[in-house]
Design an enzyme around this catalytic site. Structure first.
Site, PDB file in Angstrom:
ATOM      1  N   GLY A  66       2.063   2.101  10.850  1.00  0.00           N
ATOM      2  CA  GLY A  66       2.906   3.454  10.472  1.00  0.00           C
ATOM      3  C   GLY A  66       3.635   3.814  11.672  1.00  0.00           C
TER       4      GLY A  66
ATOM      5  CB  SER B  82       4.664  -1.764  11.973  1.00  0.00           C
ATOM      6  OG  SER B  82       4.225  -0.152  12.229  1.00  0.00           O
TER       7      SER B  82
ATOM      8  CD  GLU C 167      -3.668  -2.553   7.089  1.00  0.00           C
ATOM      9  OE1 GLU C 167      -2.529  -2.855   6.699  1.00  0.00           O
ATOM     10  OE2 GLU C 167      -4.474  -1.762   6.865  1.00  0.00           O
TER      11      GLU C 167
ATOM     12  CD  GLU D 290      -3.289   5.358   6.742  1.00  0.00           C
ATOM     13  OE1 GLU D 290      -3.451   5.537   5.407  1.00  0.00           O
ATOM     14  OE2 GLU D 290      -2.550   4.785   7.354  1.00  0.00           O
TER      15      GLU D 290
ATOM     16  CG  HIS E  72      -6.034   1.689   4.823  1.00  0.00           C
ATOM     17  ND1 HIS E  72      -5.752   2.638   5.711  1.00  0.00           N
ATOM     18  CD2 HIS E  72      -5.071   0.818   4.610  1.00  0.00           C
ATOM     19  CE1 HIS E  72      -4.395   2.384   6.197  1.00  0.00           C
ATOM     20  NE2 HIS E  72      -4.025   1.362   5.757  1.00  0.00           N
TER      21      HIS E  72
ATOM     22  CG  ASN F 158      -1.864   1.090   1.273  1.00  0.00           C
ATOM     23  OD1 ASN F 158      -1.828   2.103   0.567  1.00  0.00           O
ATOM     24  ND2 ASN F 158      -2.345   1.493   2.549  1.00  0.00           N
ATOM     25  CD1 TRP F 159       3.316   0.876  -2.691  1.00  0.00           C
ATOM     26  CD2 TRP F 159       3.336   2.015  -4.909  1.00  0.00           C
ATOM     27  NE1 TRP F 159       4.059  -0.028  -3.713  1.00  0.00           N
ATOM     28  CE2 TRP F 159       4.057   0.775  -5.027  1.00  0.00           C
ATOM     29  CE3 TRP F 159       3.355   3.099  -5.810  1.00  0.00           C
ATOM     30  CZ2 TRP F 159       4.618   0.527  -6.174  1.00  0.00           C
ATOM     31  CZ3 TRP F 159       3.695   2.681  -7.204  1.00  0.00           C
ATOM     32  CH2 TRP F 159       4.537   1.260  -7.140  1.00  0.00           C
ATOM     33  CE  LYS F 160      -0.268   3.447   4.669  1.00  0.00           C
ATOM     34  NZ  LYS F 160      -0.490   3.276   6.077  1.00  0.00           N
TER      35      LYS F 160
HETATM   36  P1  PGA Z   1       2.346   0.374   7.575  1.00  0.00           P
HETATM   37  O1  PGA Z   1       0.966   0.554   7.018  1.00  0.00           O
HETATM   38  O2  PGA Z   1       3.236  -0.955   7.207  1.00  0.00           O
HETATM   39  O3  PGA Z   1       3.209   1.513   7.323  1.00  0.00           O
HETATM   40  O4  PGA Z   1       2.135   0.275   9.097  1.00  0.00           O
HETATM   41  C1  PGA Z   1       0.414  -0.605   6.738  1.00  0.00           C
HETATM   42  C2  PGA Z   1      -1.088  -0.012   6.125  1.00  0.00           C
HETATM   43  O5  PGA Z   1      -1.503   0.854   6.409  1.00  0.00           O
HETATM   44  O6  PGA Z   1      -1.918  -0.953   5.332  1.00  0.00           O
END
Ligand code: PGA
Length: 248
Positions: free
Chosen positions: A173, A208, A167, A97, A95, A9-11
């Site tokens: 993150g 993470s 998750e 976010e 997700h 997931n490159w966000k």
């Molecule tokens: P992260 O993100 O590996 O940077 O913790 C995972 C995600 O949000 O899918």
């Protein structure tokens, strides 16, 4: 079990050049992916060039989000049909976010899951509890509600054709990864909720994940891969993670 899956997931990172470079690098090294399915999720505006760069490789491409609606006056939105049309195979739905920053409710996430399947995309349903919910021992309750919203709308059979990503929000993150035992316990709980139909459903872990901790996570019997954020932006780190799933 169906093939394990490692997703990147490159966000909202990178630019046109870095997106194409990263996809090209992974496509060139796709011989490392025998036995594992690899999917990358670039920002929407880079999907087309990433799909071109990954064409005729073993790397699949997905979108980070989509509209729950098929078409119409929805300024700024992208439909599942549009994603399918340009060659996307997967889409992330729910997700954390999107849930936290864009107020996506369990109901909206379920509608997106349904719309994705109707358009021939494989949705990856993201579920997970916040730090506060974690500390209050509400993990199973939260995850159960998030999953129930989808099964109520599409049924367990359809849910099982998608992918579930557990998750924990407190691990995203933050560098604070769930222990393999913690993650395995939640994955087992999720699988038990799916009943016999869930035996072949891929339940992947995110939060993470990196090349140092992925091996122990992937060795757990109910962890069928990973959803990788930050570490998926480093080509070699992501390749290493995918290889750990092959070995796991
Ligand atoms: P992260 O993100 O590996 O940077 O913790 C995972 C995600 O949000 O899918």
């Amino acid at each position: 079990m169906t093939k394990p899956l490692v997703a990147g997931n490159w966000k909202m990172h990178g630019n046109a050049n870095t997106a194409a470079e990263l996809a090209t690098h992974l496509a060139l090294h796709d011989s490392a992916f025998v036995g594992v399915e690899v999917v990358i999720f670039p920002p929407a505006v880079h999907l087309d060039r990433v799909i071109t760069a990954a064409a005729s490789s073993m790397v699949s491409v997905g979108a980070q989000n989509m509209s729950q609606w098929a078409s119409g006056a929805y300024t700024g939105e992208v439909s599942g049909e549009m994603l399918n049309d340009i060659g996307c195979d997967y889409v992330l739905v729910g997700h954390s976010e999107r849930r936290a920053l864009f107020a996506e409710s369990n109901q909206v996430v379920a509608e997106k899951f349904k719309a994705a399947q109707q358009q021939g995309l494989t949705p990856i349903l993201c579920v997970g509890e916040s730090l506060q919910q974690h500390q209050q021992g509400q993990t199973v309750k939260v995850v159960t509600e998030q999953i129930a919203a989808v099964t109520d709308l599409v049924g367990t059979k359809s849910l099982c054709k998608g992918v579930i990503a557990y998750e924990p929000v407190w691990a995203i993150g933050t560098g604070e990864v769930a222990s393999p035992e913690q993650a395995q316990a939640v994955h087992t709980e999720i699988r038990s909720q799916l009943g016999s139909q869930g035996a072949n459903t891929r339940i992947i872990y995110g939060g993470s994940v990196n090349a140092t901790n992925a091996g122990a996570l992937f060795a757990q019997p109910d962890i069928d891969g990973g959803l990788v954020g930050g570490a998926s932006l480093e080509a070699n780190e992501f390749l290493k993670i995918a290889q750990l799933m092959v070995q796991g």
